[in-house]
Design a protein around this motif. Structure first.
Motif, PDB file in Angstrom:
ATOM      1  N   VAL A 219     -46.439 -43.875  45.161  1.00 39.52           N
ATOM      2  CA  VAL A 219     -46.743 -43.979  43.734  1.00 39.52           C
ATOM      3  C   VAL A 219     -45.552 -44.561  42.977  1.00 39.52           C
ATOM      4  CG1 VAL A 219     -47.211 -42.651  41.637  1.00 39.52           C
ATOM      5  CG2 VAL A 219     -48.439 -42.105  43.756  1.00 39.52           C
ATOM      6  N   ALA A 220     -44.367 -44.041  43.245  1.00 35.27           N
ATOM      7  CA  ALA A 220     -43.177 -44.474  42.517  1.00 35.27           C
ATOM      8  C   ALA A 220     -42.860 -45.945  42.750  1.00 35.27           C
ATOM      9  CB  ALA A 220     -41.979 -43.608  42.908  1.00 35.27           C
ATOM     10  N   ILE A 221     -43.090 -46.433  43.955  1.00 36.67           N
ATOM     11  CA  ILE A 221     -42.733 -47.819  44.251  1.00 36.67           C
ATOM     12  C   ILE A 221     -43.819 -48.796  43.809  1.00 36.67           C
ATOM     13  CG2 ILE A 221     -43.748 -48.046  46.571  1.00 36.67           C
ATOM     14  CD1 ILE A 221     -40.240 -49.243  45.391  1.00 36.67           C
ATOM     15  N   THR A 222     -44.994 -48.302  43.443  1.00 34.60           N
ATOM     16  CA  THR A 222     -46.103 -49.180  43.072  1.00 34.60           C
ATOM     17  C   THR A 222     -45.737 -50.182  41.980  1.00 34.60           C
ATOM     18  OG1 THR A 222     -47.825 -47.650  43.802  1.00 34.60           O
ATOM     19  CG2 THR A 222     -48.439 -49.231  42.111  1.00 34.60           C
ATOM     20  N   PRO A 223     -45.133 -49.771  40.863  1.00 31.96           N
ATOM     21  CA  PRO A 223     -44.798 -50.781  39.853  1.00 31.96           C
ATOM     22  C   PRO A 223     -43.582 -51.617  40.206  1.00 31.96           C
ATOM     23  CG  PRO A 223     -44.028 -48.633  39.141  1.00 31.96           C
ATOM     24  CD  PRO A 223     -44.801 -48.413  40.412  1.00 31.96           C
ATOM     25  N   ALA A 224     -42.799 -51.173  41.181  1.00 35.33           N
ATOM     26  CA  ALA A 224     -41.442 -51.693  41.361  1.00 35.33           C
ATOM     27  C   ALA A 224     -41.193 -52.442  42.656  1.00 35.33           C
ATOM     28  CB  ALA A 224     -40.457 -50.510  41.275  1.00 35.33           C
ATOM     29  N   ALA A 225     -42.174 -52.543  43.539  1.00 40.99           N
ATOM     30  CA  ALA A 225     -41.911 -53.016  44.894  1.00 40.99           C
ATOM     31  C   ALA A 225     -41.356 -54.426  44.965  1.00 40.99           C
ATOM     32  CB  ALA A 225     -43.195 -52.921  45.733  1.00 40.99           C
ATOM     33  N   ALA A 226     -41.685 -55.280  43.995  1.00 40.04           N
ATOM     34  CA  ALA A 226     -41.199 -56.664  44.022  1.00 40.04           C
ATOM     35  C   ALA A 226     -39.922 -56.860  43.221  1.00 40.04           C
ATOM     36  CB  ALA A 226     -42.279 -57.603  43.485  1.00 40.04           C
ATOM     37  N   ASN A 227     -39.417 -55.773  42.610  1.00 39.83           N
ATOM     38  CA  ASN A 227     -38.301 -55.938  41.670  1.00 39.83           C
ATOM     39  C   ASN A 227     -37.151 -54.975  41.909  1.00 39.83           C
ATOM     40  OD1 ASN A 227     -40.998 -56.683  40.032  1.00 39.83           O
ATOM     41  ND2 ASN A 227     -39.306 -57.956  39.311  1.00 39.83           N
ATOM     42  N   LEU A 228     -37.053 -54.422  43.111  1.00 41.05           N
ATOM     43  CA  LEU A 228     -35.930 -53.566  43.475  1.00 41.05           C
ATOM     44  C   LEU A 228     -35.347 -54.036  44.797  1.00 41.05           C
ATOM     45  CD1 LEU A 228     -37.223 -49.915  42.798  1.00 41.05           C
ATOM     46  CD2 LEU A 228     -35.632 -51.236  41.383  1.00 41.05           C
ATOM     47  N   SER A 229     -34.035 -53.944  44.927  1.00 38.70           N
ATOM     48  CA  SER A 229     -33.437 -54.162  46.240  1.00 38.70           C
ATOM     49  C   SER A 229     -33.828 -53.002  47.136  1.00 38.70           C
ATOM     50  CB  SER A 229     -31.913 -54.233  46.115  1.00 38.70           C
ATOM     51  OG  SER A 229     -31.389 -52.953  45.771  1.00 38.70           O
TER      52      SER A 229
ATOM     53  N   LEU B 167     -41.663 -41.967  36.714  1.00 41.00           N
ATOM     54  CA  LEU B 167     -40.342 -42.187  37.301  1.00 41.00           C
ATOM     55  C   LEU B 167     -40.179 -43.622  37.783  1.00 41.00           C
ATOM     56  CD1 LEU B 167     -37.616 -41.099  38.295  1.00 41.00           C
ATOM     57  CD2 LEU B 167     -38.768 -40.322  40.385  1.00 41.00           C
ATOM     58  N   GLY B 168     -41.148 -44.132  38.530  1.00 35.88           N
ATOM     59  CA  GLY B 168     -41.043 -45.489  39.065  1.00 35.88           C
ATOM     60  C   GLY B 168     -41.037 -46.561  37.988  1.00 35.88           C
ATOM     61  N   THR B 169     -41.821 -46.347  36.936  1.00 29.33           N
ATOM     62  CA  THR B 169     -41.892 -47.340  35.863  1.00 29.33           C
ATOM     63  C   THR B 169     -40.610 -47.368  35.039  1.00 29.33           C
ATOM     64  OG1 THR B 169     -44.303 -47.011  35.754  1.00 29.33           O
ATOM     65  CG2 THR B 169     -43.263 -48.107  33.892  1.00 29.33           C
ATOM     66  N   VAL B 170     -40.095 -46.207  34.696  1.00 27.23           N
ATOM     67  CA  VAL B 170     -38.871 -46.139  33.893  1.00 27.23           C
ATOM     68  C   VAL B 170     -37.648 -46.530  34.716  1.00 27.23           C
ATOM     69  CG1 VAL B 170     -37.363 -44.587  32.576  1.00 27.23           C
ATOM     70  CG2 VAL B 170     -39.850 -44.423  32.334  1.00 27.23           C
ATOM     71  N   TYR B 171     -37.633 -46.186  35.990  1.00 22.84           N
ATOM     72  CA  TYR B 171     -36.521 -46.516  36.888  1.00 22.84           C
ATOM     73  C   TYR B 171     -36.214 -48.004  36.877  1.00 22.84           C
ATOM     74  CZ  TYR B 171     -34.030 -46.388  41.472  1.00 22.84           C
ATOM     75  OH  TYR B 171     -33.130 -46.494  42.495  1.00 22.84           O
ATOM     76  N   LEU B 172     -37.253 -48.819  36.729  1.00 23.35           N
ATOM     77  CA  LEU B 172     -37.045 -50.263  36.677  1.00 23.35           C
ATOM     78  C   LEU B 172     -36.133 -50.666  35.526  1.00 23.35           C
ATOM     79  CD1 LEU B 172     -40.677 -51.394  37.482  1.00 23.35           C
ATOM     80  CD2 LEU B 172     -38.641 -52.187  38.717  1.00 23.35           C
ATOM     81  N   GLY B 173     -36.197 -49.930  34.435  1.00 24.79           N
ATOM     82  CA  GLY B 173     -35.332 -50.247  33.305  1.00 24.79           C
ATOM     83  C   GLY B 173     -33.858 -50.127  33.627  1.00 24.79           C
ATOM     84  N   PHE B 174     -33.532 -49.367  34.652  1.00 24.31           N
ATOM     85  CA  PHE B 174     -32.139 -49.190  35.060  1.00 24.31           C
ATOM     86  C   PHE B 174     -31.742 -50.079  36.233  1.00 24.31           C
ATOM     87  CE2 PHE B 174     -33.347 -45.121  33.123  1.00 24.31           C
ATOM     88  CZ  PHE B 174     -32.318 -44.949  32.201  1.00 24.31           C
ATOM     89  N   PHE B 175     -32.677 -50.288  37.192  1.00 25.21           N
ATOM     90  CA  PHE B 175     -32.282 -50.896  38.459  1.00 25.21           C
ATOM     91  C   PHE B 175     -33.084 -52.124  38.883  1.00 25.21           C
ATOM     92  CE2 PHE B 175     -31.176 -46.318  38.861  1.00 25.21           C
ATOM     93  CZ  PHE B 175     -29.796 -46.456  38.943  1.00 25.21           C
ATOM     94  N   ALA B 176     -33.934 -52.654  38.013  1.00 22.60           N
ATOM     95  CA  ALA B 176     -34.692 -53.854  38.383  1.00 22.60           C
ATOM     96  C   ALA B 176     -33.754 -55.023  38.662  1.00 22.60           C
ATOM     97  CB  ALA B 176     -35.657 -54.230  37.261  1.00 22.60           C
ATOM     98  N   LEU B 177     -34.120 -55.846  39.601  1.00 25.60           N
ATOM     99  CA  LEU B 177     -33.317 -57.019  39.938  1.00 25.60           C
ATOM    100  C   LEU B 177     -33.028 -57.842  38.696  1.00 25.60           C
ATOM    101  CD1 LEU B 177     -35.206 -58.124  43.181  1.00 25.60           C
ATOM    102  CD2 LEU B 177     -32.924 -57.097  43.069  1.00 25.60           C
ATOM    103  N   SER B 178     -31.768 -58.082  38.426  1.00 25.95           N
ATOM    104  CA  SER B 178     -31.284 -58.939  37.323  1.00 25.95           C
ATOM    105  C   SER B 178     -31.403 -58.322  35.939  1.00 25.95           C
ATOM    106  CB  SER B 178     -32.017 -60.298  37.319  1.00 25.95           C
ATOM    107  OG  SER B 178     -31.828 -60.959  38.553  1.00 25.95           O
ATOM    108  N   ASP B 179     -32.525 -57.650  35.624  1.00 24.39           N
ATOM    109  CA  ASP B 179     -32.769 -57.220  34.247  1.00 24.39           C
ATOM    110  C   ASP B 179     -32.520 -55.739  33.996  1.00 24.39           C
ATOM    111  OD1 ASP B 179     -33.527 -59.745  33.274  1.00 24.39           O
ATOM    112  OD2 ASP B 179     -35.531 -59.505  34.125  1.00 24.39           O
ATOM    113  N   GLY B 180     -32.229 -54.955  35.043  1.00 24.23           N
ATOM    114  CA  GLY B 180     -31.994 -53.533  34.847  1.00 24.23           C
ATOM    115  C   GLY B 180     -30.690 -53.264  34.110  1.00 24.23           C
ATOM    116  N   LEU B 181     -30.623 -52.147  33.441  1.00 28.52           N
ATOM    117  CA  LEU B 181     -29.439 -51.803  32.663  1.00 28.52           C
ATOM    118  C   LEU B 181     -28.185 -51.772  33.530  1.00 28.52           C
ATOM    119  CD1 LEU B 181     -28.380 -50.885  29.865  1.00 28.52           C
ATOM    120  CD2 LEU B 181     -28.912 -48.523  30.551  1.00 28.52           C
ATOM    121  N   PHE B 182     -28.308 -51.360  34.791  1.00 28.05           N
ATOM    122  CA  PHE B 182     -27.161 -51.265  35.693  1.00 28.05           C
ATOM    123  C   PHE B 182     -27.110 -52.400  36.711  1.00 28.05           C
ATOM    124  CE2 PHE B 182     -27.824 -46.486  34.999  1.00 28.05           C
ATOM    125  CZ  PHE B 182     -27.035 -46.495  33.854  1.00 28.05           C
ATOM    126  N   THR B 183     -27.974 -53.403  36.539  1.00 26.48           N
ATOM    127  CA  THR B 183     -28.017 -54.503  37.517  1.00 26.48           C
ATOM    128  C   THR B 183     -27.923 -55.872  36.838  1.00 26.48           C
ATOM    129  OG1 THR B 183     -30.438 -54.349  37.473  1.00 26.48           O
ATOM    130  CG2 THR B 183     -29.292 -53.245  39.292  1.00 26.48           C
TER     131      THR B 183
END
Length: 402
Positions: A266-276, A319-335
């Motif tokens: 469930v958590a990786i569903t929104p994020a699978a193409a945008n996380l290392s 969790l998975g949707t908000v997590y992208l805001g921090f760690f998404a490839l290139s656009d995350g707050l910490f990436t």
């Protein structure tokens, strides 16, 4: 037919098998006297939602000229009369998503709701909640336009963190509140009757989830990243769930491991193409641990979400949707990005939670006024399968177990 069409066609079959897989997963988790009822909820959702999708659901989920911000017109392409057959593979891919999203909700009401009431709720919910929210996310609606409006990166939701899991989880909470608690609702009062069924169901879900997340991938690199993340996140979630159980002094079990895998998926569903892959592993571990804790809160808060749809799908979806805001490839707050992506991810989550919960609550109250929603107490006590369906899950010679 192009290779991408072949893959989407294959992925449609993979996602289609997930709803029978869900029926097995849910069926194994309930008591033996309500297995038929529970599995019928998933199968009937396939029937009802499949028909509605072809009649007007697809039309509602895609904005056309003159449509407003809420949903596409259900009459613009009623019965797919004006859709080019070359687009039917995509239509079918959308249909299987609609089926399983609706079926997910049913886990919140195990043991105490009649099939007719469920089918009525499912049909209205798909029409008024799922089809519009799918349009918001994938059909050109307001969620897909947030980035343009606010000058931020676009909302990321690959395969339905908002439209599917948060949507179904919020609806499950509303429905569970209206239906009410089982009479013997308490920790440990309801034990899964078949761990093998739970395991088989979880395996089919994971198997189908490859198509779920990667069905529209058109490049090998993207498809490969989605594949690795769809394998890695649930694997880490299994370990996260088992670790929490061990730290709490509980004996680790297969049901917990299977539930952890689902939480990671469930958590990786929104994020699978945008996380290392490394950040996908971290997300999975967090989801497994968080959901292991979250499912206990229904007892503290007093709502009977029978099979933990809220604790798994709503919590892990958020969790998975908000997590992208921090760690998404290139656009995350910490990436490498700023807070812009985090902002639109949170807005999309809040919007879907509020809409789905409120409308689902109204639908559930309406169904309750119409059908009573809940079966009589005597049927709950004697077993809903025999009383309502004339079938039992197992025909064991000389057995009267319930």
């Amino acid at each position: 037919m192009e290779a991408t069409d072949v893959w989407t066609l294959t992925s449609t079959a993979l996602v289609l098998i997930m709803t029978p897989g869900l029926a097995l997963f849910y069926g194994g988790l309930v008591r033996v006297r309500s297995v038929v009822n529970m599995m019928l909820f998933s199968v009937s959702a396939m029937g009802m939602v499949g028909v509605l999708w072809i009649l007007f659901g697809y039309s509602m989920s895609v904005f056309g000229e003159g449509d407003g911000w809420f949903a596409g017109s259900p009459l613009r392409d009623f019965g797919l009369a004006h859709t080019d057959p070359s687009e039917f593979i995509g239509v079918g891919f959308g249909a299987v998503f609609a089926m399983i999203t609706t079926a997910l909700i049913s886990g919140a009401i195990a043991d105490r709701v009649g099939l007719g009431s469920w089918v009525l709720f499912a049909g209205i919910w798909a029409s008024l909640v799922y089809f519009p929210v799918a349009a918001w996310v994938w059909g050109g609606g307001w969620i897909s336009k947030l980035g343009v409006w606010l000058g931020t990166p676009d909302v990321i939701d690959l395969a339905g963190g908002t439209a599917i899991h948060i949507n179904a989880g919020a609806a499950a909470l509303a429905l569970a509140l209206v239906v009410g608690k089982r009479r013997d609702f308490a920790p440990g009062a309801h034990r899964p009757h078949s761990i093998p069924l739970v395991t088989i169901g979880a395996a089919l879900l994971w198997f189908g989830w490859i198509g779920f997340n990667a069905g529209l991938a058109t490049e090998a690199g993207t498809a490969g990243l989605i594949l690795i993340n769809t394998l890695g996140a649930p694997a880490a979630a299994i370990m996260g769930w088992l670790a929490v159980d061990t730290l709490r002094g509980r004996k680790p079990g297969v049901v917990g491991a299977a539930s952890g895998a689902v939480a990671g998926l469930v958590a990786i569903t929104p994020a699978a193409a945008n996380l290392s892959p490394a950040f996908a592993l971290l997300l999975g571990a967090l989801a497994g641990a968080a959901c292991a804790v979250a499912i206990e809160w229904k007892f503290r808060l007093g709502f009977d979400d029978s099979l933990d749809v809220v604790g798994l799908h709503l919590v892990a979806g958020v969790l998975g949707t908000v997590y992208l805001g921090f760690f998404a490839l290139s656009d995350g707050l910490f990436t490498g990005g700023d807070s812009g992506l985090l902002l639109v991810q949170v807005i999309s989550v809040v919007g879907v939670v509020l809409y789905s919960f409120v409308v689902s609550l109204v639908i559930a109250l309406g169904v309750k006024l119409t059908t009573g929603l809940r079966v009589p107490q005597s049927v709950e006590d004697s077993g809903i399968d025999a009383a309502a369906h004339g079938e039992t899950a197992y025909a064991l010679e000389g057995s009267d177990r319930t």
